[in-house]
Every structure is written in structure tokens, then in C-alpha cells.
Design a protein around this motif. Structure first.
Motif, mmCIF file in Angstrom:
data_model
loop_
_atom_site.group_PDB
_atom_site.id
_atom_site.type_symbol
_atom_site.label_atom_id
_atom_site.label_comp_id
_atom_site.label_asym_id
_atom_site.label_seq_id
_atom_site.Cartn_x
_atom_site.Cartn_y
_atom_site.Cartn_z
ATOM 1 N N GLN A 42 38.547 25.013 -18.049
ATOM 2 C CA GLN A 42 39.399 26.198 -18.039
ATOM 3 C C GLN A 42 39.210 26.891 -16.698
ATOM 4 O O GLN A 42 38.089 27.267 -16.351
ATOM 5 N N SER A 63 42.258 18.751 -18.827
ATOM 6 C CA SER A 63 41.681 17.958 -19.904
ATOM 7 C C SER A 63 41.304 16.589 -19.362
ATOM 8 O O SER A 63 41.934 16.084 -18.434
ATOM 9 N N ARG A 73 44.337 24.795 -17.470
ATOM 10 C CA ARG A 73 43.286 24.112 -18.208
ATOM 11 C C ARG A 73 43.451 22.616 -18.019
ATOM 12 O O ARG A 73 44.472 22.043 -18.383
ATOM 13 N N TYR A 117 37.079 19.672 -21.138
ATOM 14 C CA TYR A 117 38.059 20.603 -20.585
ATOM 15 C C TYR A 117 37.460 21.357 -19.413
ATOM 16 O O TYR A 117 36.245 21.536 -19.312
#
Length: 121
Positions: A81, A21, A19, A79
Motif C-alpha cells: 500500500q 499486489s 496498492r 501487497y
């Protein structure tokens, strides 16, 4: 002025997850559209995903169903993912901010420094 700082990159085996950020400075974050792009060695930068100020999302066909972009305006963060990673996902990933707030509405105004994602076989 908006400053963007990506994090979360690293080395992962094929099939794994990461993930990413992207933390943004400034009090107008919620008014920006945000995007993720990537650039592999020897290749041009390519679009990965975008999210508008109203939370409309768009993902490139190459990542659709595997990657999901989201935003948290309270944290000034977006984000990415990434699931079911493939070797061909290896690249430097960049986030970017677009002041119109709409995706595909022009050039991105601000860019982060990038974070490396390496997927091993």
C-alpha cells in the motif's frame, strides 16, 4: 519453483495512492519471506520493504510512514500500500521471494516481472 506476478501499477498524481499486489504460485508461499524492490531509470535497484513468514515487517527509511507491506497467505499474495506518493517514487516495482522465510537472510530466490509506477507532479 515459485512464480510471482505483480499488478496494480499505473500513473498517479503526487500525493495519491496505489496498492500493488504480488500473486505467488505454489503451496509453500507461507514459508517464504517476501520483498518489494524498485528500480528507477538510470538507477540501481533498491530495497523498499520486506515481510517474513512470521509477519515481521521492515520498510526502507525512504518509504517509512507512507508505504505498508502486508501478506495474505490464504490468497498467496503480498501487497504494498503506497500513500502520499512522490515523484521520486517513480520506478518499476518488483516483488521477490526468499526461501529462508526470514528477512535480510540472504539472496532472494524468485523475482516477478515488475510493474511500472509513475508519479506525476
Amino acid at each position: 519453483q515459485v512464480q510471482l506476478v505483480e499488478s496494480g501499477g499505473g500513473l498517479v498524481q503526487a500525493g495519491g495512492s496505489l496498492r500493488l499486489s504480488c500473486a505467488a504460485s505454489g503451496r509453500t508461499f507461507s514459508s517464504y519471506a517476501m520483498g518489494w524492490f524498485r528500480q528507477a531509470p538510470g538507477k540501481e535497484r533498491e530495497f523498499v520493504a520486506a515481510i517474513s513468514k512470521s509477519d515481521l515487517k521492515y520498510h526502507a527509511d525512504s518509504v517509512k510512514g507512507r508505504f505498508t507491506m502486508s501478506r495474505d497467505n490464504a490468497k498467496n499474495t503480498v501487497y504494498l500500500q503506497m500513500n502520499s506518493l512522490k515523484v521520486e517514487d517513480t520506478a518499476v516495482y518488483y516483488c521477490a521471494a526468499q526461501s529462508s522465510g526470514r528477512i535480510f537472510a540472504g539472496e532472494y530466490d524468485y523475482w516477478g516481472q515488475g510493474t511500472q509506477v509513475t508519479v506525476s507532479s
